[in-house]
Design a protein around this motif. Structure first.
Motif, PDB file in Angstrom:
ATOM      1  N   MET A  86       0.743  -1.231   0.170  1.00  0.00           N
ATOM      2  CA  MET A  86      -0.046  -0.023  -0.039  1.00  0.00           C
ATOM      3  C   MET A  86       0.688   1.351  -0.085  1.00  0.00           C
ATOM      4  SD  MET A  86      -2.972   0.921   2.827  1.00  0.00           S
ATOM      5  CE  MET A  86      -3.820   2.565   2.642  1.00  0.00           C
ATOM      6  N   LYS A  87       0.751   2.187  -0.814  1.00  0.00           N
ATOM      7  CA  LYS A  87       1.435   3.228  -0.871  1.00  0.00           C
ATOM      8  C   LYS A  87       1.132   4.345   0.252  1.00  0.00           C
ATOM      9  CE  LYS A  87       2.797   6.994  -4.388  1.00  0.00           C
ATOM     10  NZ  LYS A  87       2.591   7.383  -5.777  1.00  0.00           N
ATOM     11  N   LYS A  88       2.290   4.791   0.561  1.00  0.00           N
ATOM     12  CA  LYS A  88       1.954   5.714   1.852  1.00  0.00           C
ATOM     13  C   LYS A  88       1.564   7.247   1.139  1.00  0.00           C
ATOM     14  CE  LYS A  88       3.966   7.204   6.227  1.00  0.00           C
ATOM     15  NZ  LYS A  88       5.091   7.013   7.050  1.00  0.00           N
ATOM     16  N   GLU A  89       0.690   7.756   1.945  1.00  0.00           N
ATOM     17  CA  GLU A  89       0.320   9.161   1.372  1.00  0.00           C
ATOM     18  C   GLU A  89       1.453  10.010   1.842  1.00  0.00           C
ATOM     19  OE1 GLU A  89      -3.565  10.672   2.516  1.00  0.00           O
ATOM     20  OE2 GLU A  89      -4.649   9.141   1.438  1.00  0.00           O
ATOM     21  N   LYS A  90       1.662  11.088   1.073  1.00  0.00           N
ATOM     22  CA  LYS A  90       2.541  12.100   1.332  1.00  0.00           C
ATOM     23  C   LYS A  90       2.149  13.216   2.430  1.00  0.00           C
ATOM     24  CE  LYS A  90       5.457  12.141  -2.780  1.00  0.00           C
ATOM     25  NZ  LYS A  90       6.145  12.862  -3.719  1.00  0.00           N
ATOM     26  N   LEU A  91       3.048  13.697   3.249  1.00  0.00           N
ATOM     27  CA  LEU A  91       2.737  14.630   4.036  1.00  0.00           C
ATOM     28  C   LEU A  91       2.375  15.894   3.239  1.00  0.00           C
ATOM     29  CD1 LEU A  91       2.807  15.314   7.339  1.00  0.00           C
ATOM     30  CD2 LEU A  91       4.975  16.412   6.648  1.00  0.00           C
ATOM     31  N   ARG A  92       1.071  16.703   3.443  1.00  0.00           N
ATOM     32  CA  ARG A  92       0.634  17.506   2.682  1.00  0.00           C
ATOM     33  C   ARG A  92       0.939  18.980   3.290  1.00  0.00           C
ATOM     34  NH1 ARG A  92      -3.046  16.837  -0.795  1.00  0.00           N
ATOM     35  NH2 ARG A  92      -4.229  18.655  -0.659  1.00  0.00           N
ATOM     36  N   ILE A  93       1.944  19.720   2.915  1.00  0.00           N
ATOM     37  CA  ILE A  93       2.391  20.963   3.394  1.00  0.00           C
ATOM     38  C   ILE A  93       1.944  22.273   2.553  1.00  0.00           C
ATOM     39  CG2 ILE A  93       4.815  22.355   3.696  1.00  0.00           C
ATOM     40  CD1 ILE A  93       6.049  19.813   4.051  1.00  0.00           C
ATOM     41  N   GLY A  94       1.571  23.229   3.459  1.00  0.00           N
ATOM     42  CA  GLY A  94       1.126  24.411   2.872  1.00  0.00           C
ATOM     43  C   GLY A  94       2.189  25.629   3.213  1.00  0.00           C
ATOM     44  N   LEU A  95       2.270  26.564   2.141  1.00  0.00           N
ATOM     45  CA  LEU A  95       3.312  27.729   2.387  1.00  0.00           C
ATOM     46  C   LEU A  95       2.445  29.039   2.612  1.00  0.00           C
ATOM     47  CD1 LEU A  95       5.769  26.778  -0.304  1.00  0.00           C
ATOM     48  CD2 LEU A  95       5.896  26.148   2.188  1.00  0.00           C
ATOM     49  N   LEU A  96       2.696  29.785   3.901  1.00  0.00           N
ATOM     50  CA  LEU A  96       2.124  31.107   3.978  1.00  0.00           C
ATOM     51  C   LEU A  96       3.413  32.162   3.679  1.00  0.00           C
ATOM     52  CD1 LEU A  96       1.138  30.058   7.628  1.00  0.00           C
ATOM     53  CD2 LEU A  96      -0.471  30.745   5.802  1.00  0.00           C
ATOM     54  N   ILE A  97       3.153  32.855   2.365  1.00  0.00           N
ATOM     55  CA  ILE A  97       3.853  33.658   1.777  1.00  0.00           C
ATOM     56  C   ILE A  97       3.403  35.097   1.548  1.00  0.00           C
ATOM     57  CG2 ILE A  97       5.093  31.667   0.660  1.00  0.00           C
ATOM     58  CD1 ILE A  97       3.714  32.714  -2.102  1.00  0.00           C
ATOM     59  N   ASP A  98       4.458  35.943   1.382  1.00  0.00           N
ATOM     60  CA  ASP A  98       4.029  37.338   0.929  1.00  0.00           C
ATOM     61  C   ASP A  98       3.992  37.521  -0.652  1.00  0.00           C
ATOM     62  OD1 ASP A  98       3.379  38.077   3.596  1.00  0.00           O
ATOM     63  OD2 ASP A  98       5.340  39.140   3.795  1.00  0.00           O
ATOM     64  N   HIS A  99       5.214  36.809  -1.379  1.00  0.00           N
ATOM     65  CA  HIS A  99       5.634  36.877  -2.455  1.00  0.00           C
ATOM     66  C   HIS A  99       6.181  35.527  -3.079  1.00  0.00           C
ATOM     67  CE1 HIS A  99       5.541  41.468  -1.931  1.00  0.00           C
ATOM     68  NE2 HIS A  99       6.317  41.069  -0.757  1.00  0.00           N
TER      69      HIS A  99
END
Length: 214
Positions: free
Chosen positions: A1-14
């Motif tokens: 079973m393929k392990k799901e990747k960690l879902r990362i969000g970025l908080l940016i200005d530019h």
């Protein structure tokens, strides 16, 4: 079973960011364990500028420091340069939410309407690469919280320009701490801290070293 990747969000200005942050994003997005799944970008209002002479006078100390750093870059030019600006838009293919946070004197608060949109993407962790101090619901909107870097040893020095005062005051070490952000502005839950020997001959090299350490 393929392990799901960690879902990362970025908080940016530019989308234009220092090279060390660019390499971090690139490393995450090409890994087998994580992926950049969402960009949350702060809408920056264009404010009416003050007269040129007044702007120069108010920034006179910053300008002198910038001139000093330019001279240092000639004498001690790092390669690769952690502060060189890069645009990461071309290496990322994920949704973006543009937000206009509520601004207080010291912090930004992302509004509930935007928080609702953010939650639909099931982000596991946010990396704060922009905004000011964050407060409110965003801090508890994802599984592992909002992570951010604090430069400087918080036992003796916090805030200011990374890697600068350590050289000017001839400290033996320069530090960086990775935190989970909390409502206590300027504090957080410490994940990891690292230190390296201060380069007492060059602010430019010391800054470069601590950014790559981060």
């Amino acid at each position: 079973m393929k392990k799901e990747k960690l879902r990362i969000g970025l908080l940016i200005d530019h989308y234009t960011i220092p090279f060390w942050v660019f390499k971090m994003i690139e490393s995450i997005n090409t890994s087998t364990h994580s992926e950049i799944s969402l960009i949350v970008r702060k809408k920056i209002e264009i404010k009416k500028q003050k007269p040129f002479i007044k702007r120069v006078w108010e920034r006179r100390q910053e300008i002198l420091f910038e001139i000093y750093c330019r001279l240092e870059n000639i004498l001690f030019k790092p390669n690769p340069n952690a502060c060189e600006l890069r645009n990461f838009k071309d290496i990322i293919n994920c949704p973006e939410i543009a937000v206009h946070p509520k601004e207080t004197k010291y912090s930004d608060e992302i509004l509930n309407n935007d928080i609702g949109k953010i939650k639909t993407y099931n982000i596991d962790v946010f990396l704060k690469l922009g905004f000011r101090n964050l407060s409110g619901a965003i801090l508890n909107s994802v599984k592992y919280g909002v992570w951010w870097y604090q430069f400087g040893d918080n036992k003796s020095y916090r805030g200011g320009l990374p890697g600068v005062w350590e050289v000017l005051e001839k400290w033996e070490v320069t530090g960086v701490i990775l935190h989970i952000l909390t409502e206590d502005i300027g504090e957080g839950i410490k994940i990891q801290e690292s230190f390296l020997s201060t380069d007492n001959l060059s602010i430019t090299r010391n800054k470069d070293n601590i950014y790559w350490k981060a």
